[in-house]
Motif scaffolding. Structure first.
Motif, mmCIF file in Angstrom:
data_model
loop_
_atom_site.group_PDB
_atom_site.id
_atom_site.type_symbol
_atom_site.label_atom_id
_atom_site.label_comp_id
_atom_site.label_asym_id
_atom_site.label_seq_id
_atom_site.Cartn_x
_atom_site.Cartn_y
_atom_site.Cartn_z
ATOM 1 N N MET A 1 0.824 -1.199 0.000
ATOM 2 C CA MET A 1 0.000 0.000 0.000
ATOM 3 C C MET A 1 0.866 1.260 0.000
ATOM 4 N N ILE A 2 2.091 1.147 0.504
ATOM 5 C CA ILE A 2 2.985 2.308 0.476
ATOM 6 C C ILE A 2 3.264 2.722 -0.970
ATOM 7 N N ASN A 3 3.429 1.745 -1.851
ATOM 8 C CA ASN A 3 3.659 2.065 -3.258
ATOM 9 C C ASN A 3 2.451 2.748 -3.887
ATOM 10 N N ALA A 4 1.264 2.363 -3.485
ATOM 11 C CA ALA A 4 0.047 2.981 -4.022
ATOM 12 C C ALA A 4 -0.083 4.432 -3.567
ATOM 13 N N LYS A 5 0.554 4.767 -2.461
ATOM 14 C CA LYS A 5 0.460 6.119 -1.910
ATOM 15 C C LYS A 5 0.936 7.192 -2.894
ATOM 16 N N LEU A 6 1.953 6.882 -3.697
ATOM 17 C CA LEU A 6 2.447 7.857 -4.674
ATOM 18 C C LEU A 6 1.347 8.263 -5.653
ATOM 19 N N MET A 7 0.616 7.278 -6.130
ATOM 20 C CA MET A 7 -0.502 7.576 -7.021
ATOM 21 C C MET A 7 -1.564 8.359 -6.267
ATOM 22 N N GLY A 8 -1.861 7.940 -5.053
ATOM 23 C CA GLY A 8 -2.861 8.625 -4.250
ATOM 24 C C GLY A 8 -2.494 10.068 -3.986
ATOM 25 N N VAL A 106 -8.313 11.600 -17.290
ATOM 26 C CA VAL A 106 -7.427 10.565 -16.745
ATOM 27 C C VAL A 106 -7.404 10.644 -15.217
ATOM 28 N N ASP A 107 -7.341 11.860 -14.665
ATOM 29 C CA ASP A 107 -7.360 12.013 -13.213
ATOM 30 C C ASP A 107 -8.661 11.481 -12.618
ATOM 31 N N LEU A 108 -9.775 11.751 -13.269
ATOM 32 C CA LEU A 108 -11.076 11.269 -12.790
ATOM 33 C C LEU A 108 -11.121 9.740 -12.759
ATOM 34 N N ILE A 109 -10.676 9.117 -13.835
ATOM 35 C CA ILE A 109 -10.650 7.653 -13.876
ATOM 36 C C ILE A 109 -9.672 7.120 -12.831
ATOM 37 N N GLY A 110 -8.555 7.798 -12.662
ATOM 38 C CA GLY A 110 -7.584 7.399 -11.640
ATOM 39 C C GLY A 110 -8.167 7.455 -10.244
ATOM 40 N N ILE A 111 -8.935 8.504 -9.946
ATOM 41 C CA ILE A 111 -9.591 8.615 -8.638
ATOM 42 C C ILE A 111 -10.564 7.458 -8.444
ATOM 43 N N CYS A 112 -11.331 7.148 -9.475
ATOM 44 C CA CYS A 112 -12.264 6.017 -9.380
ATOM 45 C C CYS A 112 -11.513 4.734 -9.033
ATOM 46 N N GLY A 113 -10.423 4.470 -9.726
ATOM 47 C CA GLY A 113 -9.678 3.240 -9.507
ATOM 48 C C GLY A 113 -8.934 3.206 -8.185
ATOM 49 N N TYR A 114 -8.286 4.299 -7.848
ATOM 50 C CA TYR A 114 -7.497 4.339 -6.617
ATOM 51 C C TYR A 114 -8.383 4.186 -5.388
ATOM 52 N N TYR A 115 -9.480 4.920 -5.339
ATOM 53 C CA TYR A 115 -10.344 4.828 -4.159
ATOM 54 C C TYR A 115 -11.132 3.520 -4.127
ATOM 55 N N THR A 116 -11.336 2.897 -5.280
ATOM 56 C CA THR A 116 -11.899 1.552 -5.293
ATOM 57 C C THR A 116 -10.906 0.576 -4.658
ATOM 58 N N LEU A 117 -9.638 0.699 -5.019
ATOM 59 C CA LEU A 117 -8.608 -0.137 -4.400
ATOM 60 C C LEU A 117 -8.607 0.044 -2.888
ATOM 61 N N LEU A 118 -8.623 1.281 -2.421
ATOM 62 C CA LEU A 118 -8.628 1.529 -0.980
ATOM 63 C C LEU A 118 -9.865 0.930 -0.315
ATOM 64 N N ALA A 119 -11.010 1.089 -0.943
ATOM 65 C CA ALA A 119 -12.249 0.541 -0.375
ATOM 66 C C ALA A 119 -12.164 -0.974 -0.273
ATOM 67 N N MET A 120 -11.648 -1.619 -1.307
ATOM 68 C CA MET A 120 -11.516 -3.076 -1.284
ATOM 69 C C MET A 120 -10.616 -3.523 -0.134
ATOM 70 N N VAL A 121 -9.493 -2.849 0.016
ATOM 71 C CA VAL A 121 -8.548 -3.217 1.076
ATOM 72 C C VAL A 121 -9.167 -2.987 2.446
ATOM 73 N N MET A 122 -9.758 -1.819 2.652
ATOM 74 C CA MET A 122 -10.328 -1.516 3.973
ATOM 75 C C MET A 122 -11.534 -2.382 4.291
ATOM 76 N N ASN A 123 -12.350 -2.694 3.293
ATOM 77 C CA ASN A 123 -13.486 -3.583 3.539
ATOM 78 C C ASN A 123 -13.010 -4.994 3.857
ATOM 79 N N THR A 124 -11.981 -5.453 3.167
ATOM 80 C CA THR A 124 -11.438 -6.779 3.450
ATOM 81 C C THR A 124 -10.869 -6.844 4.863
ATOM 82 N N ALA A 125 -10.175 -5.775 5.259
ATOM 83 C CA ALA A 125 -9.579 -5.728 6.602
ATOM 84 C C ALA A 125 -10.601 -5.342 7.672
ATOM 85 N N ARG A 126 -11.822 -5.011 7.236
ATOM 86 C CA ARG A 126 -12.877 -4.576 8.147
ATOM 87 C C ARG A 126 -12.420 -3.385 9.003
ATOM 88 N N THR A 127 -11.767 -2.455 8.333
ATOM 89 C CA THR A 127 -11.265 -1.253 8.990
ATOM 90 C C THR A 127 -12.444 -0.382 9.399
#
Length: 144
Positions: A1-8, A106-127
């Motif tokens: 997730m640290i690597n994803a932070k740069l995109m975020g 491109v930024d809009l699509i990136g936001i959709c994808g990045y925050y989807t990734l975060l949601a998937m991770v946090m939902n899986t971890a039940r954060t």
């Protein structure tokens, strides 16, 4: 997730999109994925960026907000088209590029994808969100 932070960091702080539009899309993702942490973090940020309570409430209740700006309208349509069809139509692409520019699209699509990734991770971890955070109806991990 640290690597994803740069995109975020780029999408959150250096995007060509206006802050209220970025937050609008992030809330759409949070609602789509029933992500209570994303909602708790971004609902007050969206308010501070100028998104109306009425628009935020509509998103929370899975309704299309009324009185959308042209940019919000295309962002809403693009997000829901991308989510439902896994692609966007030529018409939506052209309209988004016209209103937001190619980089904004491109930024809009990136936001959709990045925050989807975060949601998937946090939902899986039940954060869980902070104790007194704004709540989201029916978060994913509480409904199971």
């Amino acid at each position: 997730m640290i690597n994803a932070k740069l995109m975020g960091d780029h999408l959150r702080y250096r995007s060509t999109l206006a802050p209220h539009l970025s937050e609008f899309v992030i809330l759409l993702v949070a609602r789509e994925w029933n992500s209570p942490v994303e909602w708790a973090i971004h609902q007050p940020t969206a308010l501070a960026a100028g998104l109306s309570t009425a628009k935020i409430d509509a998103i929370a209740n899975r309704r299309r907000p009324t009185e959308l700006t042209p940019e919000e309208e295309i962002a809403y349509d693009l997000f829901h088209e991308l989510t439902a069809k896994r692609a966007i139509s030529d018409r939506t692409y052209e309209q988004a590029a016209l209103l937001l520019g190619e980089q904004g699209l491109v930024d809009l699509i990136g936001i959709c994808g990045y925050y989807t990734l975060l949601a998937m991770v946090m939902n899986t971890a039940r954060t869980a969100p902070a104790q007194h955070a704004n709540s989201l109806p029916d978060p994913a991990y509480e409904s199971q």
